[in-house]
Design a protein around this motif. Sequence first.
Motif, PDB file in Angstrom:
ATOM      1  N   LEU A 103       0.816  -1.202   0.000  1.00  0.00           N
ATOM      2  CA  LEU A 103       0.000   0.000   0.000  1.00  0.00           C
ATOM      3  C   LEU A 103       0.859   1.265   0.000  1.00  0.00           C
ATOM      4  O   LEU A 103       0.513   2.255  -0.643  1.00  0.00           O
ATOM      5  N   VAL A 104       1.986   1.223   0.690  1.00  0.00           N
ATOM      6  CA  VAL A 104       2.881   2.390   0.694  1.00  0.00           C
ATOM      7  C   VAL A 104       3.453   2.617  -0.685  1.00  0.00           C
ATOM      8  O   VAL A 104       3.521   3.756  -1.186  1.00  0.00           O
ATOM      9  N   LYS A 105       3.871   1.546  -1.354  1.00  0.00           N
ATOM     10  CA  LYS A 105       4.390   1.687  -2.717  1.00  0.00           C
ATOM     11  C   LYS A 105       3.299   2.175  -3.661  1.00  0.00           C
ATOM     12  O   LYS A 105       3.562   2.992  -4.556  1.00  0.00           O
ATOM     13  N   SER A 106       2.087   1.691  -3.468  1.00  0.00           N
ATOM     14  CA  SER A 106       0.982   2.158  -4.315  1.00  0.00           C
ATOM     15  C   SER A 106       0.708   3.631  -4.084  1.00  0.00           C
ATOM     16  O   SER A 106       0.322   4.354  -5.015  1.00  0.00           O
ATOM     17  N   CYS A 107       0.925   4.075  -2.848  1.00  0.00           N
ATOM     18  CA  CYS A 107       0.714   5.497  -2.539  1.00  0.00           C
ATOM     19  C   CYS A 107       1.705   6.365  -3.302  1.00  0.00           C
ATOM     20  O   CYS A 107       1.351   7.430  -3.825  1.00  0.00           O
TER      21      CYS A 107
END
Length: 488
Positions: free
Chosen positions: A461-465
Motif C-alpha cells: 500500500l505504501v508503494k501504491s501510494c
Amino acid sequence: MPASVLTIIVFCVVGSTQAKTASPVRINKCCEKFEVVYDGKCTVADTINATVWKPEFTGRKGERDVQVDNYRFVIGLPDCGTKQKFNIYDYHDSYDKLILFPDGQLRHLILRYGSSVRNGVGRYLDEDYIDDATGDRNNGPLIQYDYAQGLYCMDRAIGSGIDGTTPMESLIAKVCSPKEEIHWTDSDVMLRKIINPICHGMAMIILLIVAIIYFVLPTLRDLVGNMVTTITMCLIVSQAADLVRIFTEFSNHVSFLVADLFFYVSLLGAFFWLNAMGYYIWKMFRTRNVFLRVSDGRKYCWYSGYAWGCTGTMAAIAVFAHFFLDLPDRRGDAGAGSGVSESHHNGGESVFEGQDNISWLGIAVFFTPIAFIIIVNIFFFVTTLRFINRMHTYGRIHHKLRCSFVMFTLIFATMSIAWLFLILSWMHFDGLLYLHIIANALQAPCILYICVLRQKHVTFLVKSCFRDQVPQTTEWGDEMTYMNGGDY
C-alpha cells in the motif's frame, strides 16, 4: 626626608588595613531582612510570629559561634546560569548540615548517621577529619560541597504544622548545582547527553512515520489500525517528555513535574491501548459471528472511553498521592530513568531535597497498572494462541485477525522489554542505564518493522501510494480489494 616617606608608608599601610577591616562580609539571604521562608514562600516574619534569620558563623577548625560583626545581606536567589538550583534543609536529625564560614562561604556536609555525629560536627571541618580520635573512618561525612558567595542563599524555613502538629523549623539553602563541568567528549556525557537525545529524536520521527502511514492510507484505518496510530502517538509524547527530562540543568522544578506527568501518562495510555487491542483480538477470535453490525468508529469510541478513562483516573490518583500522601522529604528521589536525577550519593539518600519530581508513590500508582496490564495481555496471548492452534480452517477475516494478533504480540513484547529496562535503570548502575538507552533506541525501529516493513500488504500500500494508486476503502478493508496482494 626619609622620616616623611616612612610616615607616608605607615599611613598607607594602616589605611589599607582599616579599609580591608571595614569591608563587610557579604551573606546571601533568600528573602528580605524582615522575611522568612514559610511553606516555601517568603513571608513577613511578624505575621507568623517568627524571628528572622541571623547568621551563625563557624570557624574553619570547628570553632563555634565565631563573632563577625561587620556583615551585610545580599538579598535574592543565586544566579546559577544554566545550572540547576537545589534546596538543602538543615533540621534536627537530618543528614545535611549547613555551615557558614566567617568569609561568607557556605559548606554543605552530608553525614552518615544524622544526629549521632551532629554534636561533634566541628571535628569534621578540618582537612584531616578522617583521622579523628576514634579512628573510625566510617564516621566522617559522606561528601561535602563548598559554595562561594553568589552561588547560594540562606534563610530560616518554617513549615506549617499539619493536623495541629508543631511547625517544623530549619535552615534552608538554595544552591547552584555543584557538579563539576565535564567535557562533552567524555564517553558518559556523549552517551547520556548527545547520543541519547539523538536516539529520542530519531525514535519520534520513526514513530511519526508509522502513525502517518496508518492514518493516511484508507484501507489501514480499521479498528486495529486506529489503535496502532494511537499507541504510536502516545509513544511519541513519551519520547518527547523523556527528552525534556534528560536536560534537567536547563529546567526548573515545575518543568520537572510537568515532564514527568507527560512521560508517565503517555506511557500508561500506550499500555492501556495495547491492552484494548489485545482484548479486541481475543474477543473476535472467541465470538462465533465476526460479521458484527457495529462500525469500527463506534467500537473505537468505546475503547477510547476505556483507555483514556483509566489513564485519566490513574493519573489523577498519582498526582493526588504525590502532593497529599507521599512524604515531602521523599519527593525528588524519583525520576532517575534516563539519567535524569543524578543527585544521589552512595548511601541511597537524596543529596538535595526539594526537587519536585514525581514521587515514588506517584510512580507506583502509574506503574502498578502497567504490571497488571502485562499480566492480562499474557493471558490474552496464551488463550488466543491456544484458540488459533485449534482452528483448522478460517477465512480472510480470521486470517487478518491472525496477522493482527502477531502484530499485537510483537508490539507487546517490544514495549514490555523497554518498560522493564526503564525500571532497571533506576538502580543507579551505569550498565543498566546504558542498556535502557539502547532498548529505548531500538523500540521505535522494532515497531516500524512490526507494523510496516514486516507486513507485505502494508508495504504494498505504501508503494501504491507513491505511485498514486492508493486503493479505495471498502467495507472490509484491503483484504477484499486485493485478494491476491500477498500474505499479511
